[in-house]
Enzyme design. Sequence first.
Site, PDB file in Angstrom:
ATOM      1  N   TYR A 143      -0.945 -19.992  -9.729  1.00 33.51           N
ATOM      2  CA  TYR A 143      -1.015 -18.314  -9.822  1.00 33.51           C
ATOM      3  C   TYR A 143       0.353 -17.877  -8.861  1.00 33.51           C
ATOM      4  CZ  TYR A 143      -4.904 -18.024 -12.724  1.00 33.51           C
ATOM      5  OH  TYR A 143      -5.510 -18.217 -13.924  1.00 33.51           O
TER       6      TYR A 143
ATOM      7  N   GLY B 283       0.157 -22.793 -20.249  1.00 32.79           N
ATOM      8  CA  GLY B 283      -0.500 -21.887 -19.164  1.00 32.79           C
ATOM      9  C   GLY B 283       0.604 -20.946 -18.861  1.00 32.79           C
TER      10      GLY B 283
ATOM     11  N   LEU C 293     -10.299 -20.458  -9.667  1.00 34.90           N
ATOM     12  CA  LEU C 293     -11.332 -21.246  -9.620  1.00 34.90           C
ATOM     13  C   LEU C 293     -11.410 -22.156  -8.406  1.00 34.90           C
ATOM     14  CD1 LEU C 293     -12.614 -22.447 -13.181  1.00 34.90           C
ATOM     15  CD2 LEU C 293     -13.730 -21.268 -11.516  1.00 34.90           C
TER      16      LEU C 293
ATOM     17  N   ARG D 257       0.826  -1.083  -0.053  1.00 32.93           N
ATOM     18  CA  ARG D 257      -0.102   0.013  -0.038  1.00 32.93           C
ATOM     19  C   ARG D 257       0.735   1.249  -0.082  1.00 32.93           C
ATOM     20  NH1 ARG D 257      -3.755  -1.503   5.064  1.00 32.93           N
ATOM     21  NH2 ARG D 257      -4.165  -3.677   4.439  1.00 32.93           N
TER      22      ARG D 257
HETATM   23  C1  LIG Z   1      -4.212 -24.257 -14.763  1.00 31.68           C
HETATM   24  C2  LIG Z   1      -3.869 -24.159 -16.257  1.00 31.68           C
HETATM   25  C3  LIG Z   1      -4.130 -22.814 -16.919  1.00 31.68           C
HETATM   26  C4  LIG Z   1      -2.338 -24.545 -16.119  1.00 31.68           C
HETATM   27  O1  LIG Z   1      -1.882 -24.529 -17.682  1.00 31.68           O
HETATM   28  P1  LIG Z   1      -0.871 -25.486 -17.970  1.00 31.68           P
HETATM   29  O2  LIG Z   1      -0.482 -25.470 -19.543  1.00 31.68           O
HETATM   30  O3  LIG Z   1      -1.274 -26.931 -17.885  1.00 31.68           O
HETATM   31  O4  LIG Z   1       0.426 -25.409 -17.053  1.00 31.68           O
HETATM   32  P2  LIG Z   1       1.972 -25.248 -17.604  1.00 31.68           P
HETATM   33  O5  LIG Z   1       2.372 -26.633 -18.432  1.00 31.68           O
HETATM   34  O6  LIG Z   1       2.340 -24.007 -18.188  1.00 31.68           O
HETATM   35  O7  LIG Z   1       2.612 -25.408 -16.106  1.00 31.68           O
HETATM   36  C5  LIG Z   1       3.478 -24.224 -15.569  1.00 31.68           C
HETATM   37  C6  LIG Z   1       3.752 -24.689 -14.341  1.00 31.68           C
HETATM   38  O8  LIG Z   1       2.934 -24.530 -13.469  1.00 31.68           O
HETATM   39  C7  LIG Z   1       2.814 -25.915 -12.852  1.00 31.68           C
HETATM   40  N1  LIG Z   1       1.111 -26.242 -12.648  1.00 31.68           N
HETATM   41  C8  LIG Z   1       0.411 -26.418 -13.803  1.00 31.68           C
HETATM   42  N2  LIG Z   1      -0.670 -26.715 -13.144  1.00 31.68           N
HETATM   43  C9  LIG Z   1      -0.689 -26.341 -11.989  1.00 31.68           C
HETATM   44  C10 LIG Z   1      -1.703 -26.422 -10.761  1.00 31.68           C
HETATM   45  N3  LIG Z   1      -3.091 -26.574 -10.957  1.00 31.68           N
HETATM   46  N4  LIG Z   1      -1.078 -26.292  -9.759  1.00 31.68           N
HETATM   47  C11 LIG Z   1       0.019 -25.822  -9.277  1.00 31.68           C
HETATM   48  N5  LIG Z   1       1.058 -25.906 -10.161  1.00 31.68           N
HETATM   49  C12 LIG Z   1       0.409 -26.240 -11.573  1.00 31.68           C
HETATM   50  C13 LIG Z   1       3.412 -26.848 -13.889  1.00 31.68           C
HETATM   51  O9  LIG Z   1       3.719 -28.152 -13.150  1.00 31.68           O
HETATM   52  C14 LIG Z   1       4.553 -26.083 -14.364  1.00 31.68           C
HETATM   53  O10 LIG Z   1       5.643 -26.004 -13.373  1.00 31.68           O
HETATM   54  P3  LIG Z   1       7.055 -26.589 -13.786  1.00 31.68           P
HETATM   55  O11 LIG Z   1       7.466 -25.875 -14.985  1.00 31.68           O
HETATM   56  O12 LIG Z   1       7.890 -26.421 -12.534  1.00 31.68           O
HETATM   57  O13 LIG Z   1       6.593 -28.145 -14.255  1.00 31.68           O
HETATM   58  C15 LIG Z   1      -4.400 -25.332 -17.148  1.00 31.68           C
HETATM   59  O14 LIG Z   1      -4.114 -26.734 -16.282  1.00 31.68           O
HETATM   60  C16 LIG Z   1      -6.027 -25.358 -17.262  1.00 31.68           C
HETATM   61  O15 LIG Z   1      -6.531 -24.932 -18.281  1.00 31.68           O
HETATM   62  N6  LIG Z   1      -6.591 -26.036 -16.218  1.00 31.68           N
HETATM   63  C17 LIG Z   1      -8.174 -25.979 -16.442  1.00 31.68           C
HETATM   64  C18 LIG Z   1      -8.852 -24.621 -16.374  1.00 31.68           C
HETATM   65  C19 LIG Z   1      -8.401 -24.076 -14.973  1.00 31.68           C
HETATM   66  O16 LIG Z   1      -8.306 -24.609 -14.095  1.00 31.68           O
HETATM   67  N7  LIG Z   1      -8.163 -22.640 -15.242  1.00 31.68           N
HETATM   68  C20 LIG Z   1      -7.696 -21.615 -13.932  1.00 31.68           C
HETATM   69  C21 LIG Z   1      -8.903 -20.852 -13.820  1.00 31.68           C
HETATM   70  S1  LIG Z   1      -8.590 -19.611 -12.643  1.00 31.68           S
END
Ligand SMILES: CC(C)(COP(=O)(O)OP(=O)(O)OC[C@H]1O[C@@H](n2cnc3c(N)ncnc32)[C@H](O)[C@@H]1OP(=O)(O)O)[C@@H](O)C(=O)NCCC(=O)NCCS
Length: 167
Positions: free
Chosen positions: A140, A104, A132, A76
């Site tokens: 994140y 992602g 979500l 802040r």
């Molecule tokens: C969440 C989401 C966007 C991640 O995209 P992704 O392409 O699978 O993720 P990435 O391959 O880019 O992963 C990047 C890093 O994050 C990690 N990661 C991926 N999903 C994760 C999760 N759910 N929780 C924690 N870490 C995660 C991966 O292990 C990777 O780390 P690394 O490089 O050390 O292995 C995807 O799984 C998705 O679309 N899920 C369904 C929809 C959803 O839940 N969206 C979020 C809405 S708020």
Amino acid sequence: MLVVQRLDGRIHDREGFDCGEPSLNRYLHALAAQHHRAGVATTHVLVEHETPSRILGYYTLAAAHLSLSELASADRHRLPRHPVPVARLARLAVAMSEQGHGLGEALLQDVVKRCLGLRAELGIHALLVDALHARAAAFYCRYGFRETAANAMTLYLPLGDGAQRAL
Ligand SMILES: CC(C)(COP(=O)(O)OP(=O)(O)OC[C@H]1O[C@@H](n2cnc3c(N)ncnc32)[C@H](O)[C@@H]1OP(=O)(O)O)[C@@H](O)C(=O)NCCC(=O)NCCS
């Protein structure tokens, strides 16, 4: 080559997209283009340049604000006592068949770069996201997002030096 494009229903096959989360599929199928036209949110899709109809992932952005009390006290510092202007990452999803291959992360990097560009034109203090579920929140948090005071699932990333971890 992977590219991010503004959603265009004449090019991108929205119905074919499935990320495994029905609410995120429905948004892309039915609402994203409408919201884009109405100026309430913009949606950007990740595609292969050679096969642009197939959506590999997408994100949606909208303008929003956050009350100052939602930020951690260290964040802040030097801010006026008004609601803080932020960009809301309203949706982010990767197709089920493509998850776990870095898309992602690539989409999130594109979001942060876009917001840093916008920030040069219009005050945008942070990027806000409503995760979500706990798994999404964990995703994140890897990139420097922090919890807001009121809700552990509402996260923000300061777009100053704090944004570096996401790039
Ligand atoms: C969440 C989401 C966007 C991640 O995209 P992704 O392409 O699978 O993720 P990435 O391959 O880019 O992963 C990047 C890093 O994050 C990690 N990661 C991926 N999903 C994760 C999760 N759910 N929780 C924690 N870490 C995660 C991966 O292990 C990777 O780390 P690394 O490089 O050390 O292995 C995807 O799984 C998705 O679309 N899920 C369904 C929809 C959803 O839940 N969206 C979020 C809405 S708020």
